[in-house]
Design a protein around this motif. Structure first.
Motif, PDB file in Angstrom:
ATOM      1  N   ASP A 402       0.826  -1.202   0.000  1.00 18.61           N
ATOM      2  CA  ASP A 402       0.000   0.000   0.000  1.00 18.61           C
ATOM      3  C   ASP A 402       0.862   1.255   0.000  1.00 18.61           C
ATOM      4  OD1 ASP A 402      -1.820  -2.002   0.369  1.00 18.61           O
ATOM      5  OD2 ASP A 402      -2.914  -1.001   1.997  1.00 18.61           O
ATOM      6  N   GLU A 403       1.892   1.244   0.816  1.00 21.89           N
ATOM      7  CA  GLU A 403       2.750   2.416   0.931  1.00 21.89           C
ATOM      8  C   GLU A 403       3.441   2.720  -0.403  1.00 21.89           C
ATOM      9  OE1 GLU A 403       1.756   0.696   4.676  1.00 21.89           O
ATOM     10  OE2 GLU A 403       2.790  -0.217   2.955  1.00 21.89           O
ATOM     11  N   VAL A 406       0.859   4.206  -3.017  1.00 25.47           N
ATOM     12  CA  VAL A 406       0.470   5.583  -2.704  1.00 25.47           C
ATOM     13  C   VAL A 406       1.585   6.549  -3.090  1.00 25.47           C
ATOM     14  CG1 VAL A 406      -0.012   7.199  -0.829  1.00 25.47           C
ATOM     15  CG2 VAL A 406      -1.198   5.000  -0.904  1.00 25.47           C
ATOM     16  N   GLN A 407       2.831   6.148  -2.793  1.00 30.35           N
ATOM     17  CA  GLN A 407       3.955   7.002  -3.157  1.00 30.35           C
ATOM     18  C   GLN A 407       4.045   7.174  -4.669  1.00 30.35           C
ATOM     19  OE1 GLN A 407       7.103   6.176  -4.800  1.00 30.35           O
ATOM     20  NE2 GLN A 407       7.657   8.351  -4.612  1.00 30.35           N
ATOM     21  N   ASN A 410       1.154   9.418  -6.041  1.00 29.79           N
ATOM     22  CA  ASN A 410       1.311  10.836  -5.726  1.00 29.79           C
ATOM     23  C   ASN A 410       2.525  11.480  -6.395  1.00 29.79           C
ATOM     24  OD1 ASN A 410      -0.986  10.854  -4.120  1.00 29.79           O
ATOM     25  ND2 ASN A 410       0.142  10.519  -2.215  1.00 29.79           N
ATOM     26  N   VAL A 431      -6.106   4.910   2.313  1.00 27.15           N
ATOM     27  CA  VAL A 431      -5.523   5.260   1.013  1.00 27.15           C
ATOM     28  C   VAL A 431      -6.226   6.472   0.412  1.00 27.15           C
ATOM     29  CG1 VAL A 431      -5.128   4.449  -1.348  1.00 27.15           C
ATOM     30  CG2 VAL A 431      -4.708   2.914   0.593  1.00 27.15           C
ATOM     31  N   GLU A 434      -4.769   9.482   1.883  1.00 24.30           N
ATOM     32  CA  GLU A 434      -3.376   9.747   1.534  1.00 24.30           C
ATOM     33  C   GLU A 434      -3.178  10.158   0.075  1.00 24.30           C
ATOM     34  OE1 GLU A 434      -1.517   6.099   2.638  1.00 24.30           O
ATOM     35  OE2 GLU A 434      -1.488   6.568   4.784  1.00 24.30           O
ATOM     36  N   LEU A 435      -4.126   9.837  -0.790  1.00 24.61           N
ATOM     37  CA  LEU A 435      -4.005  10.201  -2.201  1.00 24.61           C
ATOM     38  C   LEU A 435      -4.190  11.708  -2.373  1.00 24.61           C
ATOM     39  CD1 LEU A 435      -5.978   7.287  -3.882  1.00 24.61           C
ATOM     40  CD2 LEU A 435      -3.515   7.728  -4.080  1.00 24.61           C
TER      41      LEU A 435
END
Length: 484
Positions: A402-403, A406-407, A410, A431, A434-435
């Protein structure tokens, strides 16, 4: 003329249909056949100034009309668009290329903005604030901002006009519209409806022609108080910079580079079906379509097999043929960009698993057609990963955590739309938060709803269109300190 519908070819300024002052014309081509659809008036600074003056003169009366009076005209426009939907859709297909049924869907969706804002016009509320004195009242009014310059794109040539005009007119603003040079006929057809609906002269004006000359007038005029633009980030930055000289309010809906994230617990059939709608609508020529498809390593092979099977089944061709699901790209430059992105990706190690070639034989010979394409093995050094392709190319990137995803999602200056597919509620909330995007689709690939705010963050723009939020950008606050 390659059309079965009668098409007007003039501008509409101060309630009058008019040619360009120079009698100059612009040729409109069908992107599916290369044939001439129409020759339309091609104006510039002089016509733009006339339109601004007409809107400026019409503003006081329109701003002082009642909400019910404005709403009645918006409702009439809605009904006329519905009645003429087939005609509007055929015109759009001829000049823009999208399949007829898809074009009609856009027309009907665009009409909904007129109906929605006919009601929102009656909900422009003020405030009464608790006073500081016994013989004092503190009031807040909301008033229309003034003349609006609306600059619209070619990829949604009907609905982008109604999405801007409906809230502007509902608020009491007057408008000058500058449509894209590729698709003026859809704008002209809408203005025929505005005239038929009884919109007072000068309230809405249509200027066709030189984008730089017309845009320069709109951003430099003291009489224009707001710019609403949908288009490229590069042009949006220029308009924002120039508008600062007269401190205009600016709404910008700019480029996107949407991530489409498929987690290992996703419903793969749902995710594939959603991607087919999202990626290949308008042949990938939408600002919110999936540009980077991130698929978890545990399901990447299964997802790709399902996707490739459906992509290979798409029928490409002239949008007037009801059997075709995907039309042409808008022009040769768009086709060349798609080819460049695919060639760059392949040269750096990507693998074509579906499509990957322009269509040039037989019925495709004179059009701007490209096969719906799926790429695997896409990496961050490829143009298709870093830039908005604006075409029918689906690049697949595999991720593990997941991390990590997301990185990667973005890692772009854009922040318009994102999508994610998962059955895990905790992951959904985490998520989504964080997006770095203005809109997130969760187990869904559509985001354009008249009742909801549409827009992005970062270099994808500012301001919102749709919903009650869309009205806010056309209103000013006025504070009244009343003492007695």
């Amino acid at each position: 003329m390659e059309t079965s519908v009668k098409v007007r070819t003039q501008m509409y300024i101060d309630g009058q249909w008019t040619e360009a002052c120079s009698d100059a014309k612009s040729t409109i081509l069908n992107p599916a056949t290369g044939e001439v659809v129409a020759e339309v008036a091609y104006g510039g600074a002089q016509e733009a100034q006339q339109a601004v003056e007409a809107a400026y003169q019409a503003f006081p009366a329109w701003a002082n009309s009642t909400a019910d009076e404005r709403a009645a005209i918006l409702r009439q426009i809605y009904h006329l668009i519905i009645d003429k939907a087939d005609r509007l859709a055929e015109i759009m297909t001829l000049e823009q290329g999208k399949p007829f049924e898809e074009a009609k869907g856009e027309v009907l969706w665009g009409a909904e903005f007129m109906l929605w804002y006919a009601e929102e016009a009656r909900r422009v509320y003020g405030e009464i604030i608790p006073p500081s004195g016994h013989r004092q009242r503190l009031l807040v009014q909301r008033q229309p901002i003034g003349v609006v310059g609306a600059i619209t794109p070619w990829n949604f040539p009907s609905s982008m006009i109604t999405r801007k005009l409906a809230p502007a007119l509902a608020a009491g603003c007057t408008v000058v519209v500058k449509p894209a040079p590729e698709t003026p006929l859809s704008a002209i057809a809408l203005f025929e409806i505005f005239e038929q609906a009884g919109l007072p002269r000068g309230v809405a004006n249509l200027v066709l022609g030189d984008a730089q000359e017309i845009g320069s007038v709109l951003v430099s005029s003291e009489k224009v108080r707001k710019i609403s633009f949908t288009g490229s980030t590069q042009v949006g930055k220029y308009l924002m910079e120039q508008s600062a000289k007269t401190v205009k309010k600016v709404s910008l809906e700019l480029g996107g580079h949407a991530p489409y994230i498929v987690f290992n617990d996703a419903d793969l059939d749902l995710a594939v079906d959603g991607l087919m709608i999202n990626k290949f609508q308008n042949n990938g020529q939408t600002c919110i379509c999936a540009n980077r498809i991130f698929v978890h390593s545990e399901v990447a092979d299964a997802f790709t097999v399902k996707l490739v099977e459906k992509v290979k089944g798409l029928k490409v061709g002239n949008g007037l043929d009801p059997a075709n699901q995907v039309g042409p790209l808008i022009h040769q430059q768009a086709l060349e960009k798609v080819m460049e992105h695919v060639q760059d990706a392949v040269s750096k190690g990507a693998v074509i698993v579906a499509g990957g070639q322009p269509l040039t034989e037989g019925e495709y010979a004179r059009g701007n057609f490209y096969q719906p394409t799926v790429l695997c093995g896409v990496t961050p050094d490829m143009k298709v990963y870093r830039e908005e392709t604006f075409g029918p190319v689906a690049p697949i990137i595999v991720f593990n955590t997941d991390e990590e995803v997301v990185q990667m999602a973005n890692d772009t200056p854009y922040g318009l739309a994102a999508y994610l597919y998962t059955r895990d509620l905790a992951r959904t909330m985490r998520v989504s938060n964080e997006l770095e995007y203005g809109m997130v689709g969760i187990n869904a690939s559509t985001l354009g709803y008249v009742q909801a705010p549409f827009g992005g963050i970062k270099q994808s723009g500012m301001g919102r269109e749709g919903g009650r939020h869309g009205l806010e950008d056309y209103l000013e606050y006025k504070f009244l300190n009343l003492n007695f």
